[in-house]
Every structure is written in structure tokens, then in C-alpha cells.
Design a protein around this motif. Structure first.
Motif, PDB file in Angstrom:
ATOM      1  N   ALA A 174     -14.440  -6.330   5.209  1.00 43.12           N
ATOM      2  CA  ALA A 174     -13.518  -5.610   6.081  1.00 43.12           C
ATOM      3  C   ALA A 174     -14.258  -4.821   7.151  1.00 43.12           C
ATOM      4  N   ALA A 175     -13.690  -4.801   8.343  1.00 47.29           N
ATOM      5  CA  ALA A 175     -14.191  -3.925   9.406  1.00 47.29           C
ATOM      6  C   ALA A 175     -13.734  -2.500   9.126  1.00 47.29           C
ATOM      7  N   PRO A 176     -14.402  -1.504   9.694  1.00 46.69           N
ATOM      8  CA  PRO A 176     -14.012  -0.113   9.437  1.00 46.69           C
ATOM      9  C   PRO A 176     -12.600   0.191   9.939  1.00 46.69           C
ATOM     10  N   TYR A 177     -11.969   1.141   9.281  1.00 46.84           N
ATOM     11  CA  TYR A 177     -10.665   1.649   9.709  1.00 46.84           C
ATOM     12  C   TYR A 177     -10.833   2.316  11.069  1.00 46.84           C
ATOM     13  N   GLN A 178      -9.920   2.052  11.995  1.00 38.94           N
ATOM     14  CA  GLN A 178      -9.990   2.628  13.343  1.00 38.94           C
ATOM     15  C   GLN A 178      -9.050   3.827  13.428  1.00 38.94           C
ATOM     16  N   GLY A 179      -9.616   5.006  13.340  1.00 37.18           N
ATOM     17  CA  GLY A 179      -8.796   6.205  13.348  1.00 37.18           C
ATOM     18  C   GLY A 179      -8.906   6.940  12.027  1.00 37.18           C
ATOM     19  N   ARG A 180      -7.891   7.721  11.722  1.00 39.13           N
ATOM     20  CA  ARG A 180      -7.871   8.499  10.480  1.00 39.13           C
ATOM     21  C   ARG A 180      -6.680   8.059   9.648  1.00 39.13           C
ATOM     22  N   PRO A 181      -6.910   7.532   8.440  1.00 38.21           N
ATOM     23  CA  PRO A 181      -5.796   7.088   7.597  1.00 38.21           C
ATOM     24  C   PRO A 181      -4.947   8.268   7.125  1.00 38.21           C
ATOM     25  N   THR A 182      -3.660   8.011   6.934  1.00 36.43           N
ATOM     26  CA  THR A 182      -2.739   9.025   6.438  1.00 36.43           C
ATOM     27  C   THR A 182      -2.467   8.784   4.957  1.00 36.43           C
ATOM     28  N   PRO A 183      -2.639   9.792   4.114  1.00 37.22           N
ATOM     29  CA  PRO A 183      -2.433   9.586   2.681  1.00 37.22           C
ATOM     30  C   PRO A 183      -0.963   9.397   2.330  1.00 37.22           C
ATOM     31  N   LEU A 184      -0.724   8.579   1.338  1.00 29.23           N
ATOM     32  CA  LEU A 184       0.613   8.394   0.788  1.00 29.23           C
ATOM     33  C   LEU A 184       0.944   9.524  -0.177  1.00 29.23           C
ATOM     34  N   GLN A 185       2.217   9.815  -0.317  1.00 28.39           N
ATOM     35  CA  GLN A 185       2.685  10.793  -1.294  1.00 28.39           C
ATOM     36  C   GLN A 185       3.125  10.025  -2.548  1.00 28.39           C
ATOM     37  N   LEU A 186       2.235   9.947  -3.512  1.00 35.55           N
ATOM     38  CA  LEU A 186       2.459   9.124  -4.703  1.00 35.55           C
ATOM     39  C   LEU A 186       3.198   9.909  -5.799  1.00 35.55           C
ATOM     40  N   PRO A 187       3.935   9.204  -6.660  1.00 35.69           N
ATOM     41  CA  PRO A 187       4.153   7.749  -6.684  1.00 35.69           C
ATOM     42  C   PRO A 187       5.247   7.325  -5.701  1.00 35.69           C
ATOM     43  N   LEU A 188       5.162   6.060  -5.276  1.00 34.91           N
ATOM     44  CA  LEU A 188       6.146   5.504  -4.359  1.00 34.91           C
ATOM     45  C   LEU A 188       7.255   4.804  -5.135  1.00 34.91           C
ATOM     46  N   GLY A 189       8.359   4.544  -4.435  1.00 32.45           N
ATOM     47  CA  GLY A 189       9.519   3.972  -5.117  1.00 32.45           C
ATOM     48  C   GLY A 189       9.844   2.548  -4.740  1.00 32.45           C
ATOM     49  N   PHE A 190       9.029   1.931  -3.860  1.00 37.29           N
ATOM     50  CA  PHE A 190       9.368   0.586  -3.395  1.00 37.29           C
ATOM     51  C   PHE A 190       8.132  -0.316  -3.356  1.00 37.29           C
ATOM     52  N   LEU A 191       8.393  -1.605  -3.555  1.00 37.61           N
ATOM     53  CA  LEU A 191       7.385  -2.651  -3.388  1.00 37.61           C
ATOM     54  C   LEU A 191       7.990  -3.706  -2.476  1.00 37.61           C
ATOM     55  N   TYR A 192       7.376  -3.892  -1.305  1.00 42.54           N
ATOM     56  CA  TYR A 192       7.894  -4.816  -0.307  1.00 42.54           C
ATOM     57  C   TYR A 192       7.067  -6.100  -0.327  1.00 42.54           C
ATOM     58  N   VAL A 193       7.752  -7.239  -0.460  1.00 43.67           N
ATOM     59  CA  VAL A 193       7.073  -8.531  -0.602  1.00 43.67           C
ATOM     60  C   VAL A 193       7.107  -9.286   0.728  1.00 43.67           C
ATOM     61  N   HIS A 194       5.950  -9.809   1.131  1.00 39.99           N
ATOM     62  CA  HIS A 194       5.780 -10.543   2.383  1.00 39.99           C
ATOM     63  C   HIS A 194       5.124 -11.895   2.095  1.00 39.99           C
ATOM     64  N   HIS A 195       5.237 -12.816   3.058  1.00 35.67           N
ATOM     65  CA  HIS A 195       4.298 -13.928   3.142  1.00 35.67           C
ATOM     66  C   HIS A 195       3.571 -13.795   4.470  1.00 35.67           C
ATOM     67  N   THR A 196       2.354 -14.296   4.548  1.00 38.43           N
ATOM     68  CA  THR A 196       1.586 -14.115   5.775  1.00 38.43           C
ATOM     69  C   THR A 196       2.072 -15.037   6.882  1.00 38.43           C
ATOM     70  N   TYR A 197       2.710 -16.144   6.544  1.00 36.90           N
ATOM     71  CA  TYR A 197       3.181 -17.180   7.466  1.00 36.90           C
ATOM     72  C   TYR A 197       1.999 -17.827   8.181  1.00 36.90           C
ATOM     73  N   VAL A 198       1.191 -17.015   8.830  1.00 38.55           N
ATOM     74  CA  VAL A 198      -0.089 -17.463   9.383  1.00 38.55           C
ATOM     75  C   VAL A 198      -1.135 -16.493   8.861  1.00 38.55           C
TER      76      VAL A 198
END
Length: 577
Positions: free
Chosen positions: A391-415
Motif C-alpha cells: 500500500a502507498a501511504p495515506y494522503q492526509g490525516r485519517p479520521t477515527p471511527l467511533q466503535l463499535p459500528l452498527g452496519f456492514l456494507y457489501v460491495h463488489h469491485t466490478y473493476v
């Protein structure tokens, strides 16, 4: 022949302190060393075993006592060694990898396998040697266990939650095993029984009031002893060491240095657990394979590089956790951890942590160790860290999540549209997607929290702790998990589906990242897109945590910072990541 090769290899390795390898620390280099020895060692000289060399090392730690006793060999003097020298390069490699250790944040004795996993060589070789000797069960002496029995001692409940996956080519440890050999372990030692009886039937029940009376040599020298000793931190301790710490190689093409992500890691690193489990799986296979057995170099090539042992694609290192879970259950492993600790109490010199420890305390240690191993390792998917796929470095400053979360979102990459079936392709796909998200879309990183390949692995994107860019207006509320491929008309592999449906969310719940009542949604339920494809979405609707009625969150509620990371609704569906 195979035992003689292991004997010579480990003899070259253990007489010296770990050195610096001139060859890259790759599994292929280990296989090269084995192949070279197999060409040089005449079958008539294969009388000594690898364990003899393991135990001839200058130190006399608890692991060496287990090798000595359970594998039934005597220590050798250096003058007894018959030299079959490797090339200088391979000698340097073997001295660098045979002894597993963790020092000052670095891990030694590990190599990079072609599936992207890091493997400790020592427990792998110990398992191979135990398998070459045949399946052997050691009976603990009745008088020693009887003296330790205490009123009211019960073995704590250990619930097996490992995935219900059956190994197609590697039968369970509880099956009968022909052609078993038993070493001479002395008149005053615990009794050794030939054959490998039904372990599930012969071992005491998990709730039995008496300590275990037998130890399986294969499990003890690879996994049980190390699990028990690492978790033995105090009487009836409820704390546990970090299990399965990952790390990063200095480079992937020619790796030489492995630095752990947690410098305070215990010896039970991810690499050690991988090597130990591979030792169990391949040792079990060897114990059941009649002569002539395959050469070790050929066996390891099939397992790590080829189409699978015996041409079974499911019998590869990619699927070690599923195959390991099919070999033994948590109650059986807990009994083996307990039994190995009992055995170490009776071997001289006694390990300092085992002195004055009651059977009840040993039982609790074994229960804690086994529960953590089955839940946090066997029951969870293998996740390649960001450094593993480049992986290349993160560009910027990541924002922390407020855990625990309530959702799991499912994707396909398509490409990329084709599923990735090996580490090289999956890692290349990850780098390609990250470049697109960063360079073309202008995002700070790859958008997904995790990406699931068809190679048996999960790839870390933004991970458990940082807000992603995967589901417009909902990135801070849930994790975005994508499966590599286009699933408009076809479905992912069953292994990939099981990861998204079962193992990844269950481990996230256990770790406190995801709420137990989490809702699983398809990307299209929240954003105007066809993602995750018709075929996959129709299947999602049948999954336990799927939620059909969800009101999309208005996009205007998203902060300006994250709005620039998310594609506008007017983009084609293929770009809605």
C-alpha cells in the motif's frame, strides 16, 4: 530418506546462533535447501531424525525437552554428526531460519510464503518430523496424575466456534493411523502406545474431573506446548497475551528483515501460528501416507506453490485455518494443552512457571489458551496487512471511527472484474484500486475498509479504525467490505462468501468493532448503484443479518471533508465505490 534430510538440515541449523541469510527469506529458499539435501543424502544414512538435531542444540529449554521426550530421540554430540554440507548460501539461510524468536520488535526464523503469509520454520519442521515418526500417543503415568487430583476440579467449558469446514484430503487426527512407530522412551517414562486411536473417544470429556492421561506428540511439539507456556502467566489468570501479531517485511521481492507491528508481541505471532498449523496439517498427512512417502521438497512445493497436496486445491497453505479447524476441536486441543503442561511438570528440569501449579490452574490456563486460539485465530479470516500488498501511504490525516459500528456494507469491485485467485494478482489489484482512488478520484486512500479475494485471504484497506470512502453518506456508520470481481451474473467463491457472511463479522463483534445486532446491507440500498451486482445482492437477502428496510441517510449530513472523498451521484454505477 525424508527423516535423514531433516536430521542433517536441523543439525546444520541448531549448532550455531541464528545468522544473517545471504538468500532472501522465502519459502522457496527453504525448499531449495531440502531439495539439495535430498540429492546428497543416501537412503541408507537416514537413520537419525530431525528431532535428534533439534535436541542436540546447546540450550535446553522446555521446547527442546518436548522434542527430546515426545519424538523419542537422544541428544547427539557434535562429533557424531556426518557432514552433508549445503552450499554456503543455503547454509547461511538455514542458520537464519531454523530457530524461532522475537527480540526487540523483530521476528527471527520466519520466511515469506507465496500466498503472502509469513511462516515460522521451526514448528513446521517439528510437525514434519512428528508426522514422519507416525502418529504417537504418550500415556501419562497414572501415579503422577493421581497424585495431582484435587477435589472438585473440573475442566472449564471450551466451546468450539471454528468454522465448520471439512478437509477433503487431510483426515482428522482422531482417525486410525496404520504403520505407526514408537521410540524407546525409557522404563521410567510415561507409557507410549502405538497407533493413533480415536482421539475424540479416548480423551477425557472437556468436563471430566480428572486431568488428561495422554498426549499426542504431533499437537504437543507444534502447538499445544507453546500455547500453554505462553498463556501460563499466573494462577488462573484471565489475561492473555496478544495472539497472532502480524508484521512487515523490509521488501517483498527479496525479504530479509521482518518487523512486528506490535514490538511487545508474545512468541505466538501470526508467523508462528501459521508454521505450527502447517506442521500439524502436513505432519498428520505424512503420518497417514504409506511408504514411499513424497520427498519433503515436493510436499512443501505442492502445499505452498502448487495446485495443492495430492492435487487438491483445498489442501494448500491458503486454507490452513479451515483445514486445521477440521483436524481437531477446541475440547480436544484444550485437553492436549493441559496434558502437555502436565508432562512438562514431570520432565526434568521442571519449567520455572510450572512449579507449584495445581491441576485446576493448569486446566484454566489450557482453557484460556484454547478459547483464544480457536476464536481469534482459527475462527477468524486471515487478513493481510497493508504493508503486505504494498500500500502507498495515506494522503492526509485519517479520521477515527467511533466503535463499535452498527452496519456492514457489501460491495463488489466490478473493476477488476475477474476474481483474484492468488496473492500476486490480489495484491496487484489492491495497488491498482488504491492508485485509482487516490490519483484519479482524489481520495486520501483506497476507499474500502477491507477487500476479500478468492485466494482465501482478506486484504486490509482502511481497516477497523479509520473512516472509509465506500458508501456515500454512511462511511462513519459502517465498514465497507468489497469482494474482488463482477457479481452481476455470477457468485463469488464459497470461501469468499463465508468470509463476508460469517467469519469477518463474527470476529469484528468479538473484538468490539461491530455491534452484535449489526445490519448487513448491499451498497445499492443506500446509494444509486447496481453494486454489489444482481447475483450477489439476491444472495445477500437470504443472510441472517440482512436488513431489507433501511432509510438512506441524506448526503448533506456528511461533512465537507468526506464529501470530497465520495463520488457524486451522477457518476456511473461502476464508479460508485
Amino acid at each position: 530418506m525424508a527423516q535423514g534430510v531433516l536430521w542433517i538440515l536441523l543439525g546444520l541449523l541448531l549448532w550455531s546462533d541464528p545468522g544473517t541469510a545471504s538468500l532472501p527469506l522465502l519459502m522457496d529458499s527453504v525448499i531449495q535447501a531440502l531439495a539439495e539435501l535430498e540429492q546428497k543424502v543416501p537412503a541408507a544414512n537416514a537413520s537419525h531424525t530431525a528431532s535428534a538435531w533439534l535436541l542436540s542444540a546447546s540450550n535446553s529449554g522446555p521446547h527442546n525437552r518436548l522434542y527430546h521426550f515426545l519424538l523419542g530421540v537422544q541428544s547427539l554430540d557434535a562429533a557424531e554428526l556426518d557432514p552433508y554440507p549445503l552450499s554456503p548460501e543455503l547454509q547461511g539461510l538455514t542458520k537464519a531460519v531454523v530457530q524461532h524468536d522475537v527480540r526487540e520488535g523483530r521476528e527471527y526464523g520466519v520466511v515469506l510464503a507465496p500466498d503472502g503469509s509469513t511462516v515460522a520454520v521451526e514448528p513446521l519442521l517439528a510437525g514434519l518430523e512428528a508426522g514422519l515418526q507416525g502418529c504417537k500417543v504418550i500415556n501419562l503415568p497414572l501415579d503422577s496424575t493421581a497424585a495431582s487430583r484435587e477435589a472438585g476440579v473440573t475442566f472449564p467449558d471450551v466451546v468450539a466456534i471454528a468454522p465448520d469446514v471439512k478437509a477433503t484430503s487431510s483426515p482428522g487426527l482422531g482417525d486410525a493411523s496404520p504403520d505407526v512407530t514408537t521410540a524407546d522412551i525409557g522404563a521410567n517414562s510415561p507409557d507410549a502406545t502405538t497407533g493413533c486411536p480415536d482421539v475424540q473417544a479416548s480423551l477425557p470429556d472437556a468436563k471430566a474431573k480428572s486431568p488428561p492421561t495422554m498426549v499426542d506428540s504431533l499437537l504437543a511439539v507444534t502447538l499445544a506446548g507453546n500455547l500453554g507456556l505462553t498463556f501460563l502467566q499466573g494462577p488462573q489468570t484471565q489475561s492473555h497475551p496478544d495472539l497472532g501479531t502480524e508484521g512487515c517485511w523490509d521488501q517483498l521481492s527479496a525479504p530479509r528483515t521482518f518487523t512486528l507491528l506490535d514490538p511487545k508481541s508474545s512468541l505466538l505471532t501470526m508467523a508462528f501460528l501459521n508454521g505450527a498449523l502447517d506442521g500439524v496439517i502436513l505432519g498428520d498427512y505424512l503420518s497417514r501416507t504409506p511408504e514411499p512417502r513424497p520427498s519433503l521438497s515436493h510436499l512443501l512445493s505442492q502445499y505452498y506453490y502448487g495446485a495443492g497436496v495430492a492435487r487438491d486445491p483445498g489442501f494448500r497453505s491458503n486454507f490452513r485455518r479451515q483445514n486445521g479447524a477440521a483436524l481437531t476441536s477446541a475440547p480436544i486441543l484444550a485437553q492436549q494443552v493441559w496434558g502437555t503442561l502436565v508432562l512438562l511438570q514431570r520432565l526434568e528440569p521442571v519449567h520455572s512457571q510450572l512449579q507449584c501449579i495445581s491441576q485446576e490452574q493448569l486446566a484454566q490456563v489450557a482453557a484460556n489458551a484454547t478459547k483464544e486460539f480457536t476464536e481469534a485465530f482459527l475462527g477468524c479470516p486471515a487478513i493481510h496487512p497493508r504493508c503486505r500488498w504494498g500500500a502507498a501511504p495515506y494522503q492526509g490525516r485519517p479520521t477515527p471511527l467511533q466503535l463499535p459500528l452498527g452496519f456492514l456494507y457489501v460491495h463488489h469491485t466490478y473493476v477488476p472484474a475477474p476474481p483474484c485467485t492468488d496473492f500476486a494478482r490480489c495484491a496487484a489489484n489492491m495497488r491498482s484500486m488504491q492508485r485509482y482512488h487516490q490519483d484519479t478520484r482524489g481520495w486520501e486512500d483506497i476507499g474500502y475498509s477491507f477487500v476479500v479475494g478468492s485466494d482465501g485471504y482478506v486484504y486490509e484497506g482502511r481497516g477497523w479504525h479509520w473512516v472509509g470512502a465506500h458508501t456515500l453518506g454512511h462511511n462513519s456508520r459502517g465498514f465497507g467490505v468489497a469482494i474482488v470481481g463482477n457479481y452481476t451474473a455470477a457468485l463469488p467463491t464459497e470461501a469468499a462468501l463465508r468470509t463476508v457472511r460469517d467469519t469477518l463479522p463474527s470476529c469484528a463483534v468479538r473484538a468490539g468493532f461491530l455491534r452484535p445486532d449489526y445490519a448487513l446491507l448491499g451498497h445499492r440500498q443506500l446509494v444509486r448503484t447496481d453494486c454489489p451486482g444482481d447475483a450477489l445482492f439476491h444472495l445477500l437477502r437470504t443472510w441472517p443479518h440482512f436488513t431489507a428496510t433501511v432509510k438512506p441517510r441524506p448526503a448533506r449530513s456528511v461533512s465537507r471533508r468526506f464529501r470530497r472523498e465520495l463520488p457524486p451521484r451522477t457518476l456511473p454505477a461502476t464508479d460508485l465505490q
